[in-house]
Design a protein around this motif. Sequence first.
Motif, PDB file in Angstrom:
ATOM      1  N   VAL A 124     -24.583  13.904  39.091  1.00 54.38           N
ATOM      2  CA  VAL A 124     -23.257  14.224  39.617  1.00 54.38           C
ATOM      3  C   VAL A 124     -22.531  12.953  40.050  1.00 54.38           C
ATOM      4  O   VAL A 124     -21.330  12.768  39.782  1.00 54.38           O
ATOM      5  CB  VAL A 124     -23.373  15.226  40.779  1.00 54.38           C
ATOM      6  N   LYS A 125     -23.237  12.043  40.713  1.00 60.06           N
ATOM      7  CA  LYS A 125     -22.610  10.801  41.171  1.00 60.06           C
ATOM      8  C   LYS A 125     -22.106   9.956  40.000  1.00 60.06           C
ATOM      9  O   LYS A 125     -20.977   9.433  40.031  1.00 60.06           O
ATOM     10  CB  LYS A 125     -23.603   9.998  42.015  1.00 60.06           C
ATOM     11  N   LEU A 126     -22.926   9.826  38.976  1.00 63.10           N
ATOM     12  CA  LEU A 126     -22.510   9.023  37.831  1.00 63.10           C
ATOM     13  C   LEU A 126     -21.365   9.682  37.070  1.00 63.10           C
ATOM     14  O   LEU A 126     -20.450   8.992  36.581  1.00 63.10           O
ATOM     15  CB  LEU A 126     -23.713   8.786  36.906  1.00 63.10           C
ATOM     16  N   ALA A 127     -21.395  11.018  36.964  1.00 67.28           N
ATOM     17  CA  ALA A 127     -20.293  11.717  36.298  1.00 67.28           C
ATOM     18  C   ALA A 127     -18.993  11.530  37.058  1.00 67.28           C
ATOM     19  O   ALA A 127     -17.926  11.305  36.461  1.00 67.28           O
ATOM     20  CB  ALA A 127     -20.635  13.204  36.162  1.00 67.28           C
ATOM     21  N   VAL A 128     -19.060  11.611  38.385  1.00 67.10           N
ATOM     22  CA  VAL A 128     -17.867  11.401  39.202  1.00 67.10           C
ATOM     23  C   VAL A 128     -17.363   9.964  39.047  1.00 67.10           C
ATOM     24  O   VAL A 128     -16.150   9.716  38.940  1.00 67.10           O
ATOM     25  CB  VAL A 128     -18.178  11.722  40.676  1.00 67.10           C
ATOM     26  N   HIS A 129     -18.288   9.005  39.014  1.00 64.06           N
ATOM     27  CA  HIS A 129     -17.886   7.595  38.915  1.00 64.06           C
ATOM     28  C   HIS A 129     -17.188   7.300  37.587  1.00 64.06           C
ATOM     29  O   HIS A 129     -16.176   6.569  37.553  1.00 64.06           O
ATOM     30  CB  HIS A 129     -19.111   6.701  39.069  1.00 64.06           C
ATOM     31  N   PHE A 130     -17.704   7.841  36.495  1.00 66.63           N
ATOM     32  CA  PHE A 130     -17.184   7.486  35.178  1.00 66.63           C
ATOM     33  C   PHE A 130     -16.035   8.380  34.704  1.00 66.63           C
ATOM     34  O   PHE A 130     -15.280   7.981  33.821  1.00 66.63           O
ATOM     35  CB  PHE A 130     -18.316   7.529  34.144  1.00 66.63           C
ATOM     36  N   TYR A 131     -15.911   9.587  35.290  1.00 70.07           N
ATOM     37  CA  TYR A 131     -14.924  10.528  34.746  1.00 70.07           C
ATOM     38  C   TYR A 131     -13.877  10.981  35.763  1.00 70.07           C
ATOM     39  O   TYR A 131     -13.025  11.801  35.418  1.00 70.07           O
ATOM     40  CB  TYR A 131     -15.640  11.769  34.192  1.00 70.07           C
ATOM     41  N   MET A 132     -13.926  10.467  36.973  1.00 69.35           N
ATOM     42  CA  MET A 132     -12.925  10.841  37.970  1.00 69.35           C
ATOM     43  C   MET A 132     -12.254   9.601  38.543  1.00 69.35           C
ATOM     44  O   MET A 132     -12.891   8.543  38.683  1.00 69.35           O
ATOM     45  CB  MET A 132     -13.557  11.644  39.121  1.00 69.35           C
ATOM     46  N   ALA A 133     -10.996   9.760  38.889  1.00 70.64           N
ATOM     47  CA  ALA A 133     -10.284   8.687  39.576  1.00 70.64           C
ATOM     48  C   ALA A 133     -10.525   8.809  41.073  1.00 70.64           C
ATOM     49  O   ALA A 133     -10.607   9.919  41.614  1.00 70.64           O
ATOM     50  CB  ALA A 133      -8.784   8.774  39.271  1.00 70.64           C
ATOM     51  N   SER A 162     -29.280   0.580  47.082  1.00 67.88           N
ATOM     52  CA  SER A 162     -30.060  -0.533  46.538  1.00 67.88           C
ATOM     53  C   SER A 162     -29.501  -1.076  45.231  1.00 67.88           C
ATOM     54  O   SER A 162     -29.518  -2.300  44.996  1.00 67.88           O
ATOM     55  CB  SER A 162     -31.515  -0.097  46.329  1.00 67.88           C
ATOM     56  N   PHE A 163     -29.003  -0.207  44.351  1.00 65.93           N
ATOM     57  CA  PHE A 163     -28.698  -0.627  42.979  1.00 65.93           C
ATOM     58  C   PHE A 163     -27.241  -0.482  42.555  1.00 65.93           C
ATOM     59  O   PHE A 163     -26.819  -1.136  41.609  1.00 65.93           O
ATOM     60  CB  PHE A 163     -29.582   0.164  42.002  1.00 65.93           C
ATOM     61  N   TYR A 164     -26.469   0.365  43.227  1.00 64.72           N
ATOM     62  CA  TYR A 164     -25.091   0.576  42.771  1.00 64.72           C
ATOM     63  C   TYR A 164     -24.232  -0.674  42.936  1.00 64.72           C
ATOM     64  O   TYR A 164     -23.257  -0.870  42.205  1.00 64.72           O
ATOM     65  CB  TYR A 164     -24.455   1.747  43.514  1.00 64.72           C
ATOM     66  N   GLY A 165     -24.567  -1.498  43.902  1.00 66.92           N
ATOM     67  CA  GLY A 165     -23.816  -2.737  44.067  1.00 66.92           C
ATOM     68  C   GLY A 165     -23.977  -3.666  42.889  1.00 66.92           C
ATOM     69  O   GLY A 165     -23.100  -4.493  42.604  1.00 66.92           O
ATOM     70  N   VAL A 166     -25.086  -3.562  42.175  1.00 64.45           N
ATOM     71  CA  VAL A 166     -25.358  -4.400  41.015  1.00 64.45           C
ATOM     72  C   VAL A 166     -24.893  -3.725  39.728  1.00 64.45           C
ATOM     73  O   VAL A 166     -24.120  -4.296  38.943  1.00 64.45           O
ATOM     74  CB  VAL A 166     -26.863  -4.728  40.925  1.00 64.45           C
ATOM     75  N   PHE A 167     -25.332  -2.486  39.496  1.00 59.11           N
ATOM     76  CA  PHE A 167     -25.073  -1.830  38.218  1.00 59.11           C
ATOM     77  C   PHE A 167     -23.682  -1.194  38.136  1.00 59.11           C
ATOM     78  O   PHE A 167     -23.121  -1.078  37.048  1.00 59.11           O
ATOM     79  CB  PHE A 167     -26.140  -0.767  37.959  1.00 59.11           C
TER      80      PHE A 167
END
Length: 258
Positions: free
Chosen positions: A23-32, A117-122
């Motif tokens: 859900v988080k990745l879908a929101v990040h890539f497909y929502m403003a 841990s990882f969202y700041g990088v990826f």
Amino acid sequence: MIQKSPYKFFLLTLLLIILDQSVKLAVHFYMAPGFAGQVKLAGDWLKLHYVLNPGMAFGMQLGHEYGKLLLSIFRLFAMVGIGYYLVMLAHRGAPNGLLWAMAMILAGAVGNVIDSSFYGVFLNNAPYGSPTPWFHGQVIDMVFVDIWEGFIPEWVPVWGGQYYSTPIFNIADSCIFIGVCSILFFQRRFFGEPPVEGSLLPITGPDATEASVLPAADFIDEADESHTDHTKEAETAAEDNQHPTPESVLPDESKRVE
């Protein structure tokens, strides 16, 4: 007490982590972000609203330069501790409800640890000026239960005069919240003392704990002594009735004829 395997509870944890991250990745890539990309799910009170949370659950933050780093490290230790505690509870045969609740809490902790841990990088979403993108990633929130929003009165300490709304959260936050509430609501059932094996009724109260049981031999001896005492008393009474005393045989002096 029967030991239980923790694997099925870890399976629930894994499924919830996958759901949370998907859900988080879908929101990040497909929502403003913000109101521009807001999606209404149920009227005006349930919405999808993409925001980045640099702090703790429900938007809370630690106001320190290394607060985010400390929070991420704390989450790592909490994740390991919750996992170990879940295994220990399963081996002790804890109720399934408690184990499911712990599995949900673990899933929420791991889900937010991945973000920090990882969202700041990826995903390159670390706050501006962070000393390192590692462990400084911002958590993606999207569930907006729009019950109230507005300015808090000036007379309210700390928050007065500022604009607030109902907190926006994610699946991981929901797992932690539901798991903790389940443990609080059913704590008597989860942490109550187990019944004594082989007993039909629970042994409670001072009478049950202070009561003593006499050995069978002592009980028989006391019964025999009591029976012997009653027999002797009965024989004595019978002898007294059959053999009157000499005073009762002598004639009454007042009845003699002069």
